[in-house]
Design a protein around this motif. Structure first.
Motif, PDB file in Angstrom:
ATOM      1  N   ASP A 208       0.825  -1.214   0.000  1.00 58.38           N
ATOM      2  CA  ASP A 208       0.000   0.000   0.000  1.00 58.38           C
ATOM      3  C   ASP A 208       0.856   1.260   0.000  1.00 58.38           C
ATOM      4  OD1 ASP A 208      -2.321  -1.468  -0.034  1.00 58.38           O
ATOM      5  OD2 ASP A 208      -2.569  -1.454   2.155  1.00 58.38           O
ATOM      6  N   ARG A 211       2.076   1.751  -3.571  1.00 58.47           N
ATOM      7  CA  ARG A 211       0.987   2.250  -4.417  1.00 58.47           C
ATOM      8  C   ARG A 211       0.667   3.713  -4.113  1.00 58.47           C
ATOM      9  NH1 ARG A 211      -0.964  -3.369  -4.085  1.00 58.47           N
ATOM     10  NH2 ARG A 211      -1.763  -2.992  -1.974  1.00 58.47           N
ATOM     11  N   TYR A 219      -2.946   3.809 -12.175  1.00 50.96           N
ATOM     12  CA  TYR A 219      -3.755   2.611 -12.350  1.00 50.96           C
ATOM     13  C   TYR A 219      -5.195   2.912 -11.939  1.00 50.96           C
ATOM     14  CZ  TYR A 219      -3.290   2.148  -7.286  1.00 50.96           C
ATOM     15  OH  TYR A 219      -3.333   2.364  -5.931  1.00 50.96           O
ATOM     16  N   ASP A 221      -9.509   0.807 -12.579  1.00 52.05           N
ATOM     17  CA  ASP A 221     -10.181  -0.457 -12.882  1.00 52.05           C
ATOM     18  C   ASP A 221      -9.922  -0.931 -14.310  1.00 52.05           C
ATOM     19  OD1 ASP A 221     -11.167  -0.525 -10.356  1.00 52.05           O
ATOM     20  OD2 ASP A 221     -13.117   0.373 -10.870  1.00 52.05           O
ATOM     21  N   GLY A 224      -4.104  -1.844 -15.179  1.00 54.00           N
ATOM     22  CA  GLY A 224      -3.515  -2.572 -14.063  1.00 54.00           C
ATOM     23  C   GLY A 224      -2.003  -2.646 -14.143  1.00 54.00           C
ATOM     24  N   GLN A 237       0.730  -5.741  -6.948  1.00 57.24           N
ATOM     25  CA  GLN A 237      -0.389  -5.649  -7.891  1.00 57.24           C
ATOM     26  C   GLN A 237      -1.145  -4.359  -7.595  1.00 57.24           C
ATOM     27  OE1 GLN A 237      -0.816  -8.655  -5.594  1.00 57.24           O
ATOM     28  NE2 GLN A 237       0.986  -9.399  -6.671  1.00 57.24           N
ATOM     29  N   ALA A 238      -1.577  -3.687  -8.670  1.00 60.02           N
ATOM     30  CA  ALA A 238      -2.350  -2.443  -8.498  1.00 60.02           C
ATOM     31  C   ALA A 238      -3.337  -2.330  -9.641  1.00 60.02           C
ATOM     32  CB  ALA A 238      -1.400  -1.234  -8.477  1.00 60.02           C
ATOM     33  N   PRO A 241      -8.553  -5.441 -10.148  1.00 56.51           N
ATOM     34  CA  PRO A 241      -8.531  -6.520  -9.140  1.00 56.51           C
ATOM     35  C   PRO A 241      -9.144  -7.821  -9.647  1.00 56.51           C
ATOM     36  CG  PRO A 241     -10.199  -4.890  -8.593  1.00 56.51           C
ATOM     37  CD  PRO A 241      -9.411  -4.308  -9.721  1.00 56.51           C
ATOM     38  N   GLN A 242     -10.025  -7.762 -10.670  1.00 52.73           N
ATOM     39  CA  GLN A 242     -10.673  -8.971 -11.161  1.00 52.73           C
ATOM     40  C   GLN A 242      -9.682  -9.932 -11.829  1.00 52.73           C
ATOM     41  OE1 GLN A 242     -10.995  -5.907 -12.259  1.00 52.73           O
ATOM     42  NE2 GLN A 242     -11.303  -5.763 -14.475  1.00 52.73           N
ATOM     43  N   GLN A 244      -6.488 -10.511 -10.660  1.00 56.05           N
ATOM     44  CA  GLN A 244      -5.421 -10.919  -9.751  1.00 56.05           C
ATOM     45  C   GLN A 244      -5.665 -12.355  -9.278  1.00 56.05           C
ATOM     46  OE1 GLN A 244      -4.729  -8.020  -6.661  1.00 56.05           O
ATOM     47  NE2 GLN A 244      -4.874  -6.288  -8.087  1.00 56.05           N
ATOM     48  N   THR A 245      -5.446 -13.290 -10.192  1.00 60.77           N
ATOM     49  CA  THR A 245      -5.627 -14.714  -9.904  1.00 60.77           C
ATOM     50  C   THR A 245      -4.339 -15.459 -10.243  1.00 60.77           C
ATOM     51  OG1 THR A 245      -6.456 -15.161 -12.138  1.00 60.77           O
ATOM     52  CG2 THR A 245      -8.077 -14.536 -10.458  1.00 60.77           C
TER      53      THR A 245
END
Length: 606
Positions: A208, A211, A219, A221, A224, A237-238, A241-242, A244-245
Motif C-alpha cells: 500500500d 501504491r 492505475y 479499474d 492494471g 499488484q495495483a 482486481p478482477q 489478480q488470480t
C-alpha cells in the motif's frame, strides 16, 4: 531477368527498386482495412503504455535508491557501527543514541517521509538490537531462523550489496503477526574499518505504501500494474482486481519475453488484454501494464479511404522527384567513372573535384589518394630501376672471387709470419676479417656484435696506420649484441671522423663509439675531438648527391654517408633519427637512433 536487371545503370536500378517498393506497398495497403487501423491504435496505446512503464520503473527505482541510500547512511553511522561491534549491546540504548545523537536527522527523515514501514537491525545475537515500525508491526524472528532461509543465502551471496525480495505470509522470515504484503530489502552490515561481518539489516515496505507514494494515478479499474521478481514471484499488484488470480500470474510468467521492453496480446478467461512489459536491468524485475482489448476497440476509427488516396497521390508525385533524385545521385559517379578512364589511358595527373563529404565524396578522395600514390610509386620504381642498373654495373666492375682474396690474404699472412713481421700479420688478419664481415654472405642485415667487431678491425687497421696519432674507444655493451641492424651503418661515420677530423689535426685525436638501448630504440654515438666542421661542410655531407655515371669525379666525399642515408630511409622509412653536431676546433658528434626490428634474428643467423 536477374542478369538483365544487374546490367542496368545505377540510375535505372534505383528507379526500378523505388517503383517496385511503391507498387508492393500500394497493393498491400489495398488489403488492409480494419486490421490496419486497429494496429495503429494498438501501436499508439503501446507507445503510451511504454511511457507509463518507464514512469513506473522510475518510481520503483527512486524508491529503491531512497531506501538503499538511507540504509547505507544508517549502517555506516558511528552509533550503529559501535553497537554492532560490541556483542550484547541492547536495542534500547541504541535507540536513545540514534534519536538523540548526530543521527537524529536521518531518523527524523525516515519517520517524516515514510520511505519504509518496518526496520530491524541484528547483531550477532538472536534478538535484533534495533526495531522501528510505522504501524503495529510484527514480532521479529530470531536470527538463527533467518540464517536457515534461502533468502538469507541470497543476501549473503550479495556480500554487502542490497538484496530485494517479496515478503508474503508464507515466506516472511523476519517477523510474524503481520499479514500485509510487503517488499523487503536486506543486506549484510560490515565494519567500515576492516570489512568484517557484524550484522544484518532488514527494511520492509508495505505494498500500500508503494501504491500510495510511487504509483499514484497510474492505475484504475481499466489499467492494471503487476510486478514480478526475477524468479516470477509477484511483488506488487495495483488496479484491475478482477484479474489478480493464479491463472493470470501464470500467463504473465509464461510470456515469451524476447526484448527488454515490448507489447503482447494475451487472453485471460476468454478476454484479451494488451500487456506492455519491461525488465529492470539492475534486479531483473519485470513490470507489466495491462489494458483490456475491448477498451481499445471503442476508439477505433477507419481511415482506409484517406490512406489509399494519399498513397495514390504520392505515387504520382514521386515520379518527377525520383527522376531528378537519380540524376543528382548518379552525377558524381559519372564524373568519377570518366576520371578513371582517363587514368587508365595513362594520365597520372588525373584528379576528381570533390564537393561533398558523403560516401561518393569519400570514394573520390580515395581515388585521388590512390592516383597520387600510384604516381609516386611509378616514379619510385623508375628511379629504383636506374639505381639497380648502376648497382649491377658497379657489382660487375667489382666482381672478384672472394675465395681468391681470402686465399691470397692467407698466403701473405703466413709469409709475414715466416719472416717474423707481427705487425703485418696483425694487419692482414684484421683486413681479412674486415673483408669477411663486410661481405656478410651477401646479407644487408647484421647483428650489433658483428658490426661492433667490424668497426673494431677497421679502427685497429687505422691505428696501425696513424700509430699514436689515433686513439679509439668502443663502448657498446654485450647486452646489445643480439639486436639486428643494417650492415655498415657505423663505419662510414667513423671513416669521416678519422679523415676529416683526426687526420687533419696535427696532434691527432680520439674516436669514441658508444651504444645504448633507449626505450625501444638502439642509439649509437660517434664522437671525435678533431678539427670539427662548419655548417656548409655538414650540409654537404647530409645533402650529398652522388654523381651520375656521365659525370663521375674522383671526389667521393660523402658517398659513404649518403649510402647510409639511403639505406636507412629505405629500411626504416621515417622511423630513424640522424643528427650531426660539430664545432670548429672542438670536434664532431654523430647521433644515430634506429627502432628495434623484431623477428629478424633468424634471418641474420641463417
Amino acid at each position: 531477368m536477374k542478369r538483365l536487371y544487374l546490367d542496368l545503370s545505377i540510375r535505372l536500378k534505383i528507379f526500378v527498386i523505388f517503383y517496385s517498393v511503391i507498387t508492393i506497398i500500394t497493393l498491400s495497403i489495398g488489403i488492409y482495412s480494419y486490421q490496419t487501423v486497429k494496429k495503429q491504435i494498438i501501436d499508439k496505446v503501446s507507445t503510451t503504455n511504454i511511457g507509463m512503464i518507464a514512469q513506473i520503473g522510475n518510481g520503483i527505482s527512486a524508491m529503491r535508491k531512497q531506501v538503499e541510500d538511507w540504509a547505507t547512511i544508517f549502517i555506516s553511522s558511528q552509533p550503529v557501527q559501535s553497537k554492532l561491534s560490541q556483542n550484547g549491546s541492547s536495542g534500547e540504548s541504541l535507540e536513545n543514541t540514534l534519536y538523540d545523537g548526530p543521527t537524529a536527522s536521518i531518523m527524523a527523515y525516515m519517520l517524516t517521509t515514510s520511505i519504509f514501514d518496518y526496520l530491524s537491525l541484528y547483531g550477532t545475537a538472536d534478538s535484533p538490537v534495533f526495531i522501528e515500525s510505522t504501524g503495529n508491526g510484527g514480532t521479529p524472528y530470531p536470527l538463527s531462523n533467518i540464517y536457515k532461509s534461502p533468502i538469507y543465502s541470497k543476501v549473503k551471496q550479495n556480500n554487502g550489496a542490497p538484496y530485494w525480495f517479496s515478503l508474503t505470509e508464507n515466506q516472511n522470515i523476519f517477523f510474524h503477526d503481520d499479514q500485509s504484503e510487503m517488499i523487503g530489502m536486506s543486506r549484510i552490515v560490515r565494519n567500515v574499518y576492516n570489512g568484517n561481518h557484524i550484522g544484518l539489516l532488514f527494511v520492509g515496505i508495505h505494498s500500500d505504501t508503494v501504491r500510495k507514494f510511487y504509483l499514484k494515478n497510474l492505475y484504475d479499474d481499466e489499467h492494471g500494474i503487476v510486478m514480478l521478481d526475477q524468479n516470477g514471484t509477484p511483488l506488487l499488484q495495483a488496479g484491475m482486481p478482477q484479474y489478480q488470480t493464479d491463472e493470470f500470474f501464470n500467463v504473465l510468467n509464461g510470456m515469451d519475453v524476447q526484448t527488454q521492453t515490448g507489447t503482447e496480446i494475451v487472453s485471460i478467461n476468454g478476454e484479451k488484454l494488451l500487456v506492455t512489459y519491461s525488465t529492470m536491468d539492475s534486479l531483473g524485475w519485470r513490470v507489466f501494464y495491462m489494458v483490456p482489448f475491448a477498451f481499445l476497440t471503442n476508439e477505433l476509427s477507419t481511415i482506409k479511404e484517406f490512406a489509399l488516396i494519399l498513397i495514390f497521390v504520392c505515387l504520382i508525385l514521386s515520379l518527377p522527384i525520383m527522376l531528378v533524385s537519380t540524376i543528382f545521385l548518379t552525377a558524381p559517379i559519372k564524373t568519377l567513372q570518366k576520371s578513371m578512364k582517363r587514368f587508365q589511358n595513362g594520365n597520372f595527373d588525373e584528379r576528381v573535384d570533390i564537393k561533398y563529404r558523403d560516401e561518393i565524396g569519400e570514394l573520390g578522395r580515395g581515388f585521388n589518394s590512390m592516383v597520387s600514390k600510384i604516381s609516386s610509386l611509378v616514379n619510385d620504381v623508375y628511379l629504383l630501376k636506374i639505381s639497380e642498373k648502376e648497382a649491377e654495373l658497379k657489382a660487375l666492375q667489382a666482381q672478384i672471387n672472394p675465395h681468391f682474396l681470402y686465399n691470397m690474404l692467407d698466403t701473405i699472412f703466413w709469409e709475414a709470419q715466416a719472416s717474423g713481421n707481427k705487425k703485418i700479420s696483425d694487419m692482414i688478419i684484421s683486413l681479412s676479417r674486415l673483408f669477411r664481415l663486410n661481405l656478410n654472405r651477401g646479407s644487408s642485415l647484421t647483428s650489433v656484435a658483428k658490426e661492433k667487431e667490424l668497426i673494431g678491425h677497421y679502427l685497429a687497421l687505422q691505428k696501425m696506420r696513424f700509430e699514436e696519432k689515433l686513439q679509439y674507444h668502443i663502448e657498446i655493451p654485450t647486452e646489445l649484441d643480439h639486436y639486428v641492424i643494417l650492415k655498415l651503418i657505423l663505419q662510414p661515420f667513423i671513416e669521416n671522423a678519422i679523415i676529416h677530423g683526426i687526420e687533419k689535426r696535427h696532434e691527432g685525436g680520439t674516436v669514441k663509439v658508444t651504444g645504448h638501448l633507449v626505450n625501444d630504440n638502439l642509439e649509437f654515438i660517434i664522437e671525435d675531438n678533431g678539427i670539427g666542421m662548419d655548417e656548409s661542410t655538414i650540409n654537404k655531407i647530409m645533402n650529398y648527391v652522388p654523381p651520375s655515371r656521365s659525370n663521375l669525379s674522383s671526389d667521393t666525399s660523402g658517398y659513404g654517408t649518403h649510402n647510409v642515408f639511403a639505406r636507412l630511409q629505405h629500411f626504416y622509412n621515417d622511423g630513424y633519427t640522424l643528427s650531426v653536431e660539430s664545432q670548429i676546433g672542438v670536434g664532431t658528434k654523430v647521433l644515430l637512433r634506429i627502432p628495434i626490428k623484431s623477428g629478424l634474428e633468424r634471418e641474420v643467423i641463417s
